[in-house]
Design a protein around this motif. Structure first.
Motif, PDB file in Angstrom:
ATOM      1  N   PRO A  71       0.551   5.239   0.725  1.00  0.00           N
ATOM      2  CA  PRO A  71      -0.264   6.385   1.147  1.00  0.00           C
ATOM      3  C   PRO A  71       0.225   7.674   0.474  1.00  0.00           C
ATOM      4  O   PRO A  71       1.422   7.969   0.464  1.00  0.00           O
TER       5      PRO A  71
ATOM      6  N   ARG B  41      -3.382   4.575  -1.596  1.00  0.00           N
ATOM      7  CA  ARG B  41      -4.333   4.987  -0.565  1.00  0.00           C
ATOM      8  C   ARG B  41      -4.258   6.496  -0.407  1.00  0.00           C
ATOM      9  O   ARG B  41      -3.184   7.042  -0.118  1.00  0.00           O
ATOM     10  N   VAL B  42      -5.360   7.179  -0.634  1.00  0.00           N
ATOM     11  CA  VAL B  42      -5.396   8.643  -0.558  1.00  0.00           C
ATOM     12  C   VAL B  42      -5.804   9.052   0.849  1.00  0.00           C
ATOM     13  O   VAL B  42      -6.898   8.714   1.315  1.00  0.00           O
ATOM     14  N   ASP B  43      -4.912   9.765   1.538  1.00  0.00           N
ATOM     15  CA  ASP B  43      -5.182  10.217   2.900  1.00  0.00           C
ATOM     16  C   ASP B  43      -5.770  11.626   2.864  1.00  0.00           C
ATOM     17  O   ASP B  43      -5.201  12.545   2.249  1.00  0.00           O
TER      18      ASP B  43
ATOM     19  N   GLU C 248       0.840  -1.192   0.000  1.00  0.00           N
ATOM     20  CA  GLU C 248       0.000   0.000   0.000  1.00  0.00           C
ATOM     21  C   GLU C 248       0.875   1.242   0.000  1.00  0.00           C
ATOM     22  O   GLU C 248       1.895   1.294   0.694  1.00  0.00           O
TER      23      GLU C 248
ATOM     24  N   PRO D  62      -8.256   6.699  -5.364  1.00  0.00           N
ATOM     25  CA  PRO D  62      -8.034   5.721  -4.300  1.00  0.00           C
ATOM     26  C   PRO D  62      -8.206   4.298  -4.830  1.00  0.00           C
ATOM     27  O   PRO D  62      -9.106   4.023  -5.639  1.00  0.00           O
ATOM     28  N   SER D  63      -7.327   3.422  -4.417  1.00  0.00           N
ATOM     29  CA  SER D  63      -7.327   2.000  -4.800  1.00  0.00           C
ATOM     30  C   SER D  63      -6.809   1.762  -6.207  1.00  0.00           C
ATOM     31  O   SER D  63      -6.828   0.608  -6.673  1.00  0.00           O
TER      32      SER D  63
ATOM     33  N   THR E 107      -1.127  12.028  -0.268  1.00  0.00           N
ATOM     34  CA  THR E 107      -2.097  13.042   0.125  1.00  0.00           C
ATOM     35  C   THR E 107      -3.064  13.272  -1.026  1.00  0.00           C
ATOM     36  O   THR E 107      -2.817  12.870  -2.176  1.00  0.00           O
TER      37      THR E 107
END
Length: 394
Positions: A271, A329-331, A269, A302-303, A273
């Motif tokens: 991460p 994964r977008v935080d 994964e 995302p994903s 922004t």
């Protein structure tokens, strides 16, 4: 074509169970191999008679045989194939097995040594790339003082007087079928065929002794947790020069905090922004092979998955490696400064997107901001109105 089973036993098709038993006893005595020395066909006839009795003494098998003949016993008429054991049939009547005779005597020699098991723990990378692991095992090893013979230095084992070096003794007994010959391991030499008059003091005549053995286990690339490696001949040696057993190494693999294995592929994964996902960026990503520059394209969702070919697990057939799949994964930031929030509201306003605390181009100023209505207990989203174009506003 196989002979009719009723004719083989010499009984009628409505013969009772007792009649079948008596007929089988009579035929078995007459066709037994020990009662027909020199007759090579005796054993085949005895087996066929025993098979006939096995079928006819079983109610289900007999019913299928009566209806379909021999084809019904092979499972060809909708039923399972019929199986039987001549040893069980004969022993239930006479005791002993006529096929274990002096013609099938086990060759003499020291017995094989014991197998051993051990567990080796690996971290995730060691399982992927393989490794050499040193382990210690307590096992029986050959005695150097007697060179594994069990005899004191300067002496040698002699042929066993009880079995004459065969390792087995024969016993002959009389039965209604004639002479029955059975064999058993020689108790004097324990089946080895040799005896030691002057045992070695270091190993007490065993020819082996317990030691701590250090080994190097070569773990191949791509192994999975729960796999077992078999090291042939690395178990305990047998007594008095017997061949060694095997060592079974059970592998336990630690889980990785970063990677998940799926066959020959790895999944990780990444991460980022929301601004990096929207505008694109290049980040340094740590793979099992080391750091690599990873480009995140503008507008990444995302994903979304970035595939890195050939950075997965080595294939068991030796043909390359699987792939590494990096899932984005977008935080979303949970807190913003006033300046950051103001800038994002400006962007939202330019895009015509309503946000909390900012102007709503799609609503009248007196419209309620509630987005959940309570009534019959169900949550409902408000009806959407057509947005006015940002260009058309005065």
């Amino acid at each position: 074509m196989p002979a009719d089973y009723y004719e083989l036993l010499g009984v009628s098709r409505d013969a009772s169970e007792d009649e079948l038993k008596r007929a089988y006893r009579r035929k078995a005595r007459a066709s037994h191999p020990d009662a027909n020395p020199g007759d090579d066909g005796a054993e085949a006839r005895f087996k066929e008679i025993s098979k006939a009795y096995a079928v006819l003494s079983d109610p289900e098998a007999r019913a299928r045989y009566d209806r379909f003949g021999h084809e019904g016993l092979r499972g060809g008429m909708g039923g399972p194939a019929f199986d039987f054991d001549l040893s069980d049939i004969f022993e239930s009547f006479f005791g002993g097995n006529p096929f274990r005779s002096s013609r099938t005597r086990r060759p003499a020699g020291p017995p094989r040594g014991d197998d051993h098991e051990t567990v080796v723990g690996l971290d995730f990378a060691e399982a992927v790339f393989g490794t050499d692991r040193s382990i210690d095992v307590r096992a029986m090893v050959r005695c150097d003082d007697c060179d594994g013979s069990g005899a004191a230095p300067g002496t040698e084992p002699t042929v066993c007087r009880a079995c004459e070096g065969v390792g087995q003794v024969r016993q002959v007994r009389q039965s209604f079928l004639g002479q029955m010959v059975t064999t058993a391991p020689c108790l004097r030499c324990r089946g080895i065929g040799e005896e030691v008059a002057d045992p070695c003091r270091s190993c007490s005549g065993e020819g082996r002794r317990v030691e701590q053995v250090s080994l190097v286990v070569r773990v191949p690339p791509g192994v999975e947790g729960g796999a077992t490696l078999r090291l042939s001949g690395r178990g305990s040696v047998g007594p008095r020069g017997g061949s060694p057993g095997d060592l079974y190494v059970h592998l336990r693999v630690e889980e990785s905090e970063m990677f998940v294995r799926q066959g020959d592929s790895l999944v990780a994964e990444l991460p980022v922004t929301m601004l990096q996902a929207a505008l694109g960026t290049t980040v340094t990503f740590e793979t099992l092979d080391g750091p690599t520059e990873l480009r995140v394209a503008a507008g990444t969702q995302p994903s979304d998955t970035i595939r890195l070919g050939g950075l997965g697990v080595p294939r068991s057939n030796g043909r390359g490696r699987g792939d590494l799949h990096v899932v984005v994964r977008v935080d979303i930031p949970k807190k913003l400064s006033r300046a950051e929030a103001a800038k994002l509201r400006e962007v939202a306003a330019e895009r015509g997107e309503p946000v909390e605390g900012g102007p709503d181009p799609g609503r009248d100023s007196d419209e309620s901001s509630a987005n959940v209505h309570q009534g019959d207990g169900e949550l409902r989203a408000p009806k959407r109105r057509k947005r006015r174009s940002a260009r058309g506003r005065s």
